[in-house]
Design a protein around this motif. Sequence first.
Motif, PDB file in Angstrom:
ATOM      1  N   VAL A  25       0.858  -1.188   0.000  1.00  0.00           N
ATOM      2  CA  VAL A  25       0.000   0.000   0.000  1.00  0.00           C
ATOM      3  C   VAL A  25       0.895   1.239   0.000  1.00  0.00           C
ATOM      4  O   VAL A  25       2.072   1.168   0.348  1.00  0.00           O
ATOM      5  CB  VAL A  25      -0.943   0.035   1.223  1.00  0.00           C
ATOM      6  N   ALA A  26       0.335   2.354  -0.400  1.00  0.00           N
ATOM      7  CA  ALA A  26       1.077   3.617  -0.328  1.00  0.00           C
ATOM      8  C   ALA A  26       1.311   3.970   1.139  1.00  0.00           C
ATOM      9  O   ALA A  26       0.444   3.767   1.989  1.00  0.00           O
ATOM     10  CB  ALA A  26       0.310   4.727  -1.023  1.00  0.00           C
ATOM     11  N   GLU A  27       2.498   4.450   1.442  1.00  0.00           N
ATOM     12  CA  GLU A  27       2.855   4.785   2.822  1.00  0.00           C
ATOM     13  C   GLU A  27       3.149   6.279   2.941  1.00  0.00           C
ATOM     14  O   GLU A  27       3.795   6.866   2.059  1.00  0.00           O
ATOM     15  CB  GLU A  27       4.090   3.994   3.257  1.00  0.00           C
ATOM     16  N   THR A  28       2.688   6.878   4.032  1.00  0.00           N
ATOM     17  CA  THR A  28       2.905   8.299   4.276  1.00  0.00           C
ATOM     18  C   THR A  28       3.994   8.497   5.327  1.00  0.00           C
ATOM     19  O   THR A  28       3.973   7.848   6.376  1.00  0.00           O
ATOM     20  CB  THR A  28       1.607   8.971   4.754  1.00  0.00           C
ATOM     21  N   ILE A  29       4.942   9.349   5.023  1.00  0.00           N
ATOM     22  CA  ILE A  29       5.974   9.741   5.978  1.00  0.00           C
ATOM     23  C   ILE A  29       5.793  11.218   6.279  1.00  0.00           C
ATOM     24  O   ILE A  29       5.645  12.031   5.354  1.00  0.00           O
ATOM     25  CB  ILE A  29       7.380   9.448   5.424  1.00  0.00           C
ATOM     26  N   SER A  30       5.790  11.547   7.560  1.00  0.00           N
ATOM     27  CA  SER A  30       5.507  12.911   7.995  1.00  0.00           C
ATOM     28  C   SER A  30       6.672  13.469   8.796  1.00  0.00           C
ATOM     29  O   SER A  30       7.551  12.734   9.245  1.00  0.00           O
ATOM     30  CB  SER A  30       4.234  12.951   8.850  1.00  0.00           C
ATOM     31  N   ALA A  46      15.464   6.437  -0.757  1.00  0.00           N
ATOM     32  CA  ALA A  46      16.172   5.456  -1.583  1.00  0.00           C
ATOM     33  C   ALA A  46      16.307   5.930  -3.028  1.00  0.00           C
ATOM     34  O   ALA A  46      16.141   5.161  -3.973  1.00  0.00           O
ATOM     35  CB  ALA A  46      15.470   4.104  -1.518  1.00  0.00           C
ATOM     36  N   GLY A  47      16.594   7.214  -3.189  1.00  0.00           N
ATOM     37  CA  GLY A  47      16.810   7.758  -4.523  1.00  0.00           C
ATOM     38  C   GLY A  47      15.574   8.293  -5.202  1.00  0.00           C
ATOM     39  O   GLY A  47      15.663   8.886  -6.283  1.00  0.00           O
ATOM     40  N   ASN A  48      14.416   8.107  -4.588  1.00  0.00           N
ATOM     41  CA  ASN A  48      13.161   8.649  -5.116  1.00  0.00           C
ATOM     42  C   ASN A  48      12.830   9.921  -4.342  1.00  0.00           C
ATOM     43  O   ASN A  48      12.740   9.898  -3.111  1.00  0.00           O
ATOM     44  CB  ASN A  48      12.027   7.629  -4.950  1.00  0.00           C
ATOM     45  N   VAL A  49      12.662  11.033  -5.065  1.00  0.00           N
ATOM     46  CA  VAL A  49      12.485  12.338  -4.416  1.00  0.00           C
ATOM     47  C   VAL A  49      11.036  12.792  -4.503  1.00  0.00           C
ATOM     48  O   VAL A  49      10.429  12.768  -5.588  1.00  0.00           O
ATOM     49  CB  VAL A  49      13.412  13.391  -5.047  1.00  0.00           C
ATOM     50  N   TYR A  50      10.486  13.198  -3.370  1.00  0.00           N
ATOM     51  CA  TYR A  50       9.113  13.694  -3.277  1.00  0.00           C
ATOM     52  C   TYR A  50       9.156  15.077  -2.635  1.00  0.00           C
ATOM     53  O   TYR A  50       9.939  15.300  -1.708  1.00  0.00           O
ATOM     54  CB  TYR A  50       8.252  12.743  -2.437  1.00  0.00           C
ATOM     55  N   ILE A  62       4.643  13.368   2.976  1.00  0.00           N
ATOM     56  CA  ILE A  62       4.699  12.904   1.583  1.00  0.00           C
ATOM     57  C   ILE A  62       4.186  11.465   1.557  1.00  0.00           C
ATOM     58  O   ILE A  62       4.209  10.761   2.572  1.00  0.00           O
ATOM     59  CB  ILE A  62       6.133  12.972   1.001  1.00  0.00           C
ATOM     60  N   THR A  63       3.700  11.062   0.395  1.00  0.00           N
ATOM     61  CA  THR A  63       3.201   9.703   0.228  1.00  0.00           C
ATOM     62  C   THR A  63       4.049   8.970  -0.803  1.00  0.00           C
ATOM     63  O   THR A  63       4.278   9.484  -1.900  1.00  0.00           O
ATOM     64  CB  THR A  63       1.730   9.709  -0.213  1.00  0.00           C
ATOM     65  N   ILE A  64       4.501   7.780  -0.431  1.00  0.00           N
ATOM     66  CA  ILE A  64       5.331   6.968  -1.312  1.00  0.00           C
ATOM     67  C   ILE A  64       4.449   5.893  -1.944  1.00  0.00           C
ATOM     68  O   ILE A  64       3.826   5.107  -1.232  1.00  0.00           O
ATOM     69  CB  ILE A  64       6.469   6.298  -0.532  1.00  0.00           C
ATOM     70  N   PRO A  65       4.388   5.837  -3.278  1.00  0.00           N
ATOM     71  CA  PRO A  65       3.535   4.844  -3.932  1.00  0.00           C
ATOM     72  C   PRO A  65       3.991   3.416  -3.643  1.00  0.00           C
ATOM     73  O   PRO A  65       5.182   3.142  -3.447  1.00  0.00           O
ATOM     74  CB  PRO A  65       3.687   5.167  -5.424  1.00  0.00           C
ATOM     75  N   SER A  66       3.028   2.502  -3.650  1.00  0.00           N
ATOM     76  CA  SER A  66       3.343   1.094  -3.424  1.00  0.00           C
ATOM     77  C   SER A  66       4.348   0.575  -4.444  1.00  0.00           C
ATOM     78  O   SER A  66       5.249  -0.202  -4.095  1.00  0.00           O
ATOM     79  CB  SER A  66       2.060   0.259  -3.483  1.00  0.00           C
ATOM     80  N   ALA A  67       4.210   0.992  -5.689  1.00  0.00           N
ATOM     81  CA  ALA A  67       5.114   0.487  -6.735  1.00  0.00           C
ATOM     82  C   ALA A  67       6.567   0.802  -6.406  1.00  0.00           C
ATOM     83  O   ALA A  67       7.466  -0.013  -6.666  1.00  0.00           O
ATOM     84  CB  ALA A  67       4.733   1.076  -8.084  1.00  0.00           C
ATOM     85  N   THR A  68       6.799   1.962  -5.835  1.00  0.00           N
ATOM     86  CA  THR A  68       8.158   2.333  -5.448  1.00  0.00           C
ATOM     87  C   THR A  68       8.649   1.462  -4.300  1.00  0.00           C
ATOM     88  O   THR A  68       9.783   0.959  -4.313  1.00  0.00           O
ATOM     89  CB  THR A  68       8.214   3.807  -5.025  1.00  0.00           C
TER      90      THR A  68
END
Length: 199
Positions: A25-30, A46-50, A62-68
Amino acid sequence: LPTVAITNSTVFGGDHYLNLSEANVAETISGTSTNAVGSTVSVNVAGNVYTTTVGSNGAWSITIPSATLRSLADGSYTINATVTDTVGNTSTGSNTFTAKTNNLPIVGVDPVLSLVSVLVNGLTISGGTLNLAQGTTVNVTLNGTTQTATLDALGRYSTKFTGGLLTTLSLNSIVTVTAVDVAGNPANTSTTLLLGSLL
């Protein structure tokens, strides 16, 4: 000057392990920032910038997509959050996590080929496991009775059942074994005593 911090409890449940259930699932980091209302926060996972904006209360997320998350190899990663205020001042905060979504735990059961003398000697249920650490607790359930065992250095467990429950056993009786790895990934198997579930 601005400051930025990542809220510990929002890093994948607060245990800093990313397991398969969380990655699905998409995860939110605050986090929070001071002296930075309206400023931009860039979060590198891990190299993905939001990117996001600091709210009026100093909070951001920010929310990190499940695919990532699913694409991450097992291992340790750093999360870096950088805030940049309206005049170019920056500040960075970091946190870490360990991904464990690929090498998932597996539990097995050694077959029991004979029940001769179990009423006298008891019945030992044993088996091997994969991707579980030494010292992990394994739950073994037979005829409604659950006992625990601890994995040894080879990833094996063993527990002996005794008493009245053995009087109703057959080689077709079901044994269920469950365990959970350090990241919270579950493993389980159910099989007859005769067939077992070899790894």
